[in-house]
Design an enzyme around this catalytic site. Structure first.
Site, mmCIF file in Angstrom:
data_model
loop_
_atom_site.group_PDB
_atom_site.id
_atom_site.type_symbol
_atom_site.label_atom_id
_atom_site.label_comp_id
_atom_site.label_asym_id
_atom_site.label_seq_id
_atom_site.Cartn_x
_atom_site.Cartn_y
_atom_site.Cartn_z
ATOM 1 N N GLY A 202 -47.777 -2.181 10.383
ATOM 2 C CA GLY A 202 -47.406 -0.780 10.571
ATOM 3 C C GLY A 202 -46.566 -0.424 11.779
ATOM 4 N N GLU B 136 -51.233 -7.758 10.098
ATOM 5 C CA GLU B 136 -50.365 -7.993 8.927
ATOM 6 C C GLU B 136 -49.003 -7.332 9.121
ATOM 7 O OE1 GLU B 136 -52.598 -6.069 5.828
ATOM 8 O OE2 GLU B 136 -54.230 -7.525 5.885
ATOM 9 N N ARG C 150 -42.444 -5.173 8.658
ATOM 10 C CA ARG C 150 -41.196 -4.603 9.158
ATOM 11 C C ARG C 150 -40.887 -5.015 10.600
ATOM 12 N NH1 ARG C 150 -39.616 0.609 7.379
ATOM 13 N NH2 ARG C 150 -41.808 0.933 6.889
ATOM 14 N N TYR D 166 -36.666 7.580 0.953
ATOM 15 C CA TYR D 166 -37.401 8.170 2.090
ATOM 16 C C TYR D 166 -36.519 9.029 2.984
ATOM 17 C CZ TYR D 166 -40.055 3.857 1.039
ATOM 18 O OH TYR D 166 -40.706 2.822 0.435
ATOM 19 N N CYS E 182 -24.117 5.860 -10.303
ATOM 20 C CA CYS E 182 -23.921 7.189 -10.874
ATOM 21 C C CYS E 182 -25.134 8.083 -10.675
ATOM 22 C CB CYS E 182 -23.584 7.054 -12.354
ATOM 23 S SG CYS E 182 -21.991 6.283 -12.524
ATOM 24 N N TYR F 61 -37.771 -4.446 3.673
ATOM 25 C CA TYR F 61 -37.713 -3.441 2.612
ATOM 26 C C TYR F 61 -36.265 -3.140 2.219
ATOM 27 C CZ TYR F 61 -42.492 -3.154 4.275
ATOM 28 O OH TYR F 61 -43.763 -3.479 4.668
HETATM 29 N N1 LLP Z 1 -50.489 -4.682 5.081
HETATM 30 C C1 LLP Z 1 -50.634 -3.857 4.027
HETATM 31 C C2 LLP Z 1 -51.896 -3.840 3.306
HETATM 32 C C3 LLP Z 1 -49.556 -3.032 3.642
HETATM 33 O O1 LLP Z 1 -49.699 -2.200 2.617
HETATM 34 C C4 LLP Z 1 -48.327 -3.099 4.347
HETATM 35 C C5 LLP Z 1 -47.189 -2.271 3.955
HETATM 36 C C6 LLP Z 1 -48.226 -3.993 5.430
HETATM 37 C C7 LLP Z 1 -49.330 -4.765 5.770
HETATM 38 C C8 LLP Z 1 -46.968 -4.164 6.235
HETATM 39 O O2 LLP Z 1 -46.620 -2.990 6.894
HETATM 40 P P1 LLP Z 1 -45.396 -2.992 7.935
HETATM 41 O O3 LLP Z 1 -45.825 -3.808 9.137
HETATM 42 O O4 LLP Z 1 -44.229 -3.568 7.266
HETATM 43 O O5 LLP Z 1 -45.220 -1.555 8.268
HETATM 44 N N2 LLP Z 1 -41.076 0.338 1.542
HETATM 45 C C9 LLP Z 1 -41.487 1.083 2.707
HETATM 46 C C10 LLP Z 1 -42.635 0.432 3.438
HETATM 47 C C11 LLP Z 1 -43.855 0.221 2.565
HETATM 48 C C12 LLP Z 1 -44.974 -0.427 3.302
HETATM 49 C C13 LLP Z 1 -46.122 -0.726 2.400
HETATM 50 N N3 LLP Z 1 -47.202 -1.440 2.980
HETATM 51 C C14 LLP Z 1 -40.287 1.284 3.608
HETATM 52 O O6 LLP Z 1 -39.179 0.846 3.245
HETATM 53 O O7 LLP Z 1 -40.374 1.916 4.634
#
Ligand code: LLP
Length: 420
Positions: free
Chosen positions: A246, A281, A284, A324, A351, A380
């Site tokens: 996150g 986890e 990004r 988004y 389109c 992403y």
């Molecule tokens: N763990 C779980 C259970 C998750 O659902 C996610 C992301 C992560 C870890 C990794 O989160 P990060 O560190 O990447 O923030 N497509 C969206 C982001 C969707 C994230 C979904 N879950 C975007 O382009 O912003």
């Protein structure tokens, strides 16, 4: 770090020419064409190591969230650096194993795991299922029984915390589909201890993505620690605590990314008294800033209302702006001060009026034939791309020092109809 934070480690202008590590990006565009995602191995590894090293001697696993960028070469790079992985599908497990990742260092999250996916994961010897409901625990127990195995499980907790990010990527609020309500976890955990083919090993949470403020993270950590203490008081075995991913990245100059080191050190300090293995986890924050999308200007179009820069990348290549209203900086591969600036919508050929990479954006006054880099596209980006409008998906390139290689070929027209 580059002076322009959104460019990310690994990317820099040298005498006004944009480089990825030692490679001029114009060389990549000439050799591979556009649109192409380019990733810096240095950028990816630097972020992975920042997490890994911040834990110091504390027992931990950095489980890279495969969904952010699941290219086999990216996964291989991380597996070789010692990463664990967080997956959300059988497909992601397949990729991790193909890339040389170890099944016992994989955690499986997600609200809709199928019996087939669970059995595949059990047969491969997966590390842990992060369970999102009591019915899912029962399904895992049944699958494990069928295979004569024991499934290690953690409960994914919904701690009801507002991550203060885009609603589509908030996951830890009461209204979200994710996890088990923190107030019900004790009861569920206790009942789960009676399942014969399940071994309860811990608790996990993930409250949202692209968090630039670390206060909600700290709040979640405190709630999870309190929960762990009450579970232990019940006599429940808890071996690990998983805080999810996150951490946000800077998409614009004004964005300040929370420090990985400070966030992890804070987490370790708070959780030290529990003496548990800690998991995170991140997705990004490992690959996001380590990638750009190269795209060529096809056309300039002026209407009475607006100026448009038409590029060869579209919403099917990078969906984030459309989905988004996400901001991605767009920079020229060669900075020429005399170029001046234009205020325009940067749009693709798809389109749909929603097909844009930027709206009302001041950017270099580029002309047809010029190549641009869309920044912070390493997470992403490709993974959310599609073949909409029968557009072959982009190529992917990995840079290592002064060399680069295509790690996914651009799709061909034949690829488009394969399987039809
Ligand atoms: N763990 C779980 C259970 C998750 O659902 C996610 C992301 C992560 C870890 C990794 O989160 P990060 O560190 O990447 O923030 N497509 C969206 C982001 C969707 C994230 C979904 N879950 C975007 O382009 O912003």
């Amino acid at each position: 770090m580059s002076a322009l934070d959104y460019l990310g480690e690994g990317f820099s202008y040298r005498q006004d020419v944009l480089h990825c590590e030692e490679v001029e990006l114009a060389r990549v565009a000439a050799a591979v064409g556009t649109p192409t995602f380019v990733y810096s191995s240095l950028g990816i590894l630097a972020r992975y190591r920042a997490y890994d090293e911040a834990f110091g001697a504390a027992p931990h696993q950095v489980c890279y969230a495969v969904k952010a960028n699941s290219n086999l070469s990216v996964l291989r790079l991380l597996a070789e650096a010692g990463s664990s992985f967080d997956i959300v599908s059988g497909g992601e497990l397949f990729r991790v194993l193909k890339a040389g990742g170890a099944a016992e260092r994989v955690v499986f999250s997600g609200v809709g795991k199928t019996a087939a996916e669970i059995e595949y994961a059990l047969n491969e010897g997966i590390g842990c299922f992060n369970c999102e409901s009591e019915t899912e625990l029962a399904l895992i127990d049944a699958c494990a029984s069928r295979l004569g195995k024991r499934a290690r499980c953690a409960i994914r907790v919904n701690p009801d915390i507002d991550p203060k990010t885009h609603p589509y990527i908030s996951t830890g609020l009461k209204d979200n589909k994710f996890g088990i309500d923190i107030n019900e976890v004790e009861d569920v955990y206790r009942r789960a201890l009676n399942l014969r083919n399940v071994e309860m090993a811990g608790v996990s949470c993930h409250i949202g993505s692209q968090m630039l403020d670390s206060t909600p993270i700290a709040e979640a950590v405190d709630r999870m620690i309190a929960l762990t203490e009450s579970l232990r008081a019940l006599g429940a075995p808890i071996e690990h605590l998983d805080f999810g991913g996150g951490l946000g990245i800077p998409y614009r100059d004004a964005d300040r990314m929370p420090s990985i080191a400070a966030t992890i050190e804070g987490l370790c300090a708070r959780a030290a008294k529990l003496g548990l293995e800690l998991h995170v986890e991140p997705g990004r924050s490992i690959t996001g800033s380590a990638g750009v999308l190269l795209t060529r200007v096809l056309n300039r179009k002026t209407t009475q209302a607006k100026e448009f820069v038409v590029i060869d990348a579209a919403m099917n290549d990078l969906l984030r702006p459309t989905l988004y209203k996400a901001h991605h900086e767009i920079v020229p591969l060669r900075r020429i001060p005399a170029m001046g600036y234009v205020e325009a919508d940067v749009v693709g050929p798809v389109c749909e009026s929603g097909d844009y990479i930027a709206q009302n954006r001041r950017l270099a006054n580029v002309m047809p034939g010029d190549t641009l880099a869309v920044c912070s596209a390493g997470a992403y980006g490709f993974v959310m791309s599609s073949n909409y409008n029968s557009r072959p998906r982009a190529a992917e390139v990995l840079v290592e020092g002064d060399s680069f290689r295509t790690v996914r070929e651009r799709e061909t027209l034949e690829d488009l109809v394969r399987g039809e």
